[in-house]
Motif scaffolding. Structure first.
Motif, short mmCIF file in Angstrom:
data_model
loop_
_atom_site.label_atom_id
_atom_site.label_comp_id
_atom_site.label_asym_id
_atom_site.label_seq_id
_atom_site.Cartn_x
_atom_site.Cartn_y
_atom_site.Cartn_z
N PHE A 168 13.27 4.95 -8.41
CA PHE A 168 12.39 3.86 -8.84
C PHE A 168 13.13 2.76 -9.59
O PHE A 168 12.53 1.78 -10.02
CB PHE A 168 11.23 4.43 -9.66
CG PHE A 168 10.35 5.31 -8.82
CD1 PHE A 168 9.34 4.75 -8.05
CD2 PHE A 168 10.55 6.68 -8.76
CE1 PHE A 168 8.54 5.55 -7.25
CE2 PHE A 168 9.76 7.49 -7.95
CZ PHE A 168 8.75 6.92 -7.19
N TRP A 171 15.22 -1.20 -5.65
CA TRP A 171 14.13 -1.83 -4.90
C TRP A 171 13.95 -1.16 -3.54
O TRP A 171 12.81 -0.84 -3.14
CB TRP A 171 14.43 -3.32 -4.71
CG TRP A 171 13.34 -4.03 -3.94
CD1 TRP A 171 12.17 -4.52 -4.44
CD2 TRP A 171 13.32 -4.29 -2.53
NE1 TRP A 171 11.41 -5.08 -3.44
CE2 TRP A 171 12.09 -4.95 -2.25
CE3 TRP A 171 14.21 -4.03 -1.49
CZ2 TRP A 171 11.75 -5.35 -0.96
CZ3 TRP A 171 13.88 -4.44 -0.20
CH2 TRP A 171 12.65 -5.09 0.05
N LYS A 174 12.77 2.51 -3.94
CA LYS A 174 11.40 2.54 -4.47
C LYS A 174 10.41 2.22 -3.36
O LYS A 174 9.35 2.86 -3.26
CB LYS A 174 11.26 1.55 -5.62
CG LYS A 174 9.85 1.51 -6.22
CD LYS A 174 9.79 0.67 -7.48
CE LYS A 174 9.92 -0.80 -7.18
NZ LYS A 174 9.68 -1.63 -8.40
N LYS A 178 7.49 4.75 -2.24
CA LYS A 178 6.07 4.37 -2.24
C LYS A 178 5.44 4.61 -0.87
O LYS A 178 4.27 5.00 -0.78
CB LYS A 178 5.93 2.89 -2.63
CG LYS A 178 6.34 2.56 -4.05
CD LYS A 178 5.30 3.01 -5.06
CE LYS A 178 5.62 2.50 -6.45
NZ LYS A 178 4.61 2.91 -7.45
N LYS A 209 7.17 3.71 -14.03
CA LYS A 209 7.07 3.12 -12.69
C LYS A 209 6.01 3.75 -11.79
O LYS A 209 5.61 3.16 -10.79
CB LYS A 209 8.43 3.23 -11.99
CG LYS A 209 9.57 2.54 -12.71
CD LYS A 209 9.44 1.03 -12.66
CE LYS A 209 10.68 0.34 -13.25
NZ LYS A 209 10.59 -1.13 -13.15
#
Length: 227
Positions: A168, A171, A174, A178, A209
């Protein structure tokens, strides 16, 4: 009741490339405790081609654990292993004994090389033969190695997809994490911590996050697959 659970870490002293001493181990667990962790799955590396047998590995793991047992800030510790997927790993005698204690969860790690079909076959065989729930270690780490199609294959292994906390902070990782969390009901977080500096727990980062309900999904995996 679900507890904030660390599913993947290398806190046992001197057994792999994780903690190098009892002092480091205790500091790692103290750091986890201060960041809210209430339950730890200790998962030292297991490479079949390096070990004499699962039995000998278990003795070595127990000896490492006994060096810190009763001294850790978090006392709810369950022993497991991070098992490298190798040719024939599903046929290794006693492989099922490497599941995380108290659960049917077994943590497997893909090799850092191009994806091949036999890897998924080994995962399927372990799950089917031993009635275990496979947890795939740090799935975001394979982004540089696998194509988009190969990653989709990995994400259709009917597994628990484990995501490292440090994902996280990136970029690209993450975004992938997600996606995993949005598309799958089975995912879990772990630090993959090896020390207190360059590869630290990062549970404080995760909780900044990631939303509480997603952390709750992760925590629930332990109870869902408990024995």
């Amino acid at each position: 009741m679900a507890l904030l659970t660390e599913y993947h870490c290398h806190i046992l002293p001197g057994i792999d490339d994780g903690s190098d001493s009892v002092k480091t181990s205790l500091q790692m667990v103290e750091m986890m405790k201060n960041q809210g962790v209430q339950r730890i799955c200790a998962t030292p590396h297991f490479y079949a081609h390096r070990e004499k047998s699962v039995t000998e590995y278990l003795k070595k793991r127990q000896a490492a654990f006994e060096q810190i047992q009763g001294q850790t800030a978090v006392t709810d510790i369950h022993l497991g292993a991070e098992i490298a997927i190798e040719h024939g790993i599903s046929e290794l005698p006693d492989i099922e004994k490497l599941a995380i204690q108290g659960t049917r969860i077994i943590l497997l790690e893909f090799p850092y090389r191009p994806y091949e079909k036999w890897m998924s076959e080994e995962i399927y065989n372990i799950a089917a033969e031993f009635k275990l729930k496979v947890m795939l270690a740090h799935v975001h780490r394979y982004l540089p190695y696998y194509s988009k199609e190969e990653l989709e294959t990995v994400l259709h292994c009917n597994a628990i997809y484990q995501i490292n906390n440090e994902a996280f902070a990136s970029w690209k990782e993450k975004r992938f994490a997600k996606k995993v969390m949005a598309e799958h009901t089975h995912f879990a977080f772990g630090s993959d911590a090896h020390n207190t500096s360059s590869r630290k727990p990062n549970w404080d980062l995760l909780q900044k996050k990631v939303k509480g309900p997603d952390i709750a999904v992760s925590d629930s995996m332990f109870e869902k697959y408990s024995i």
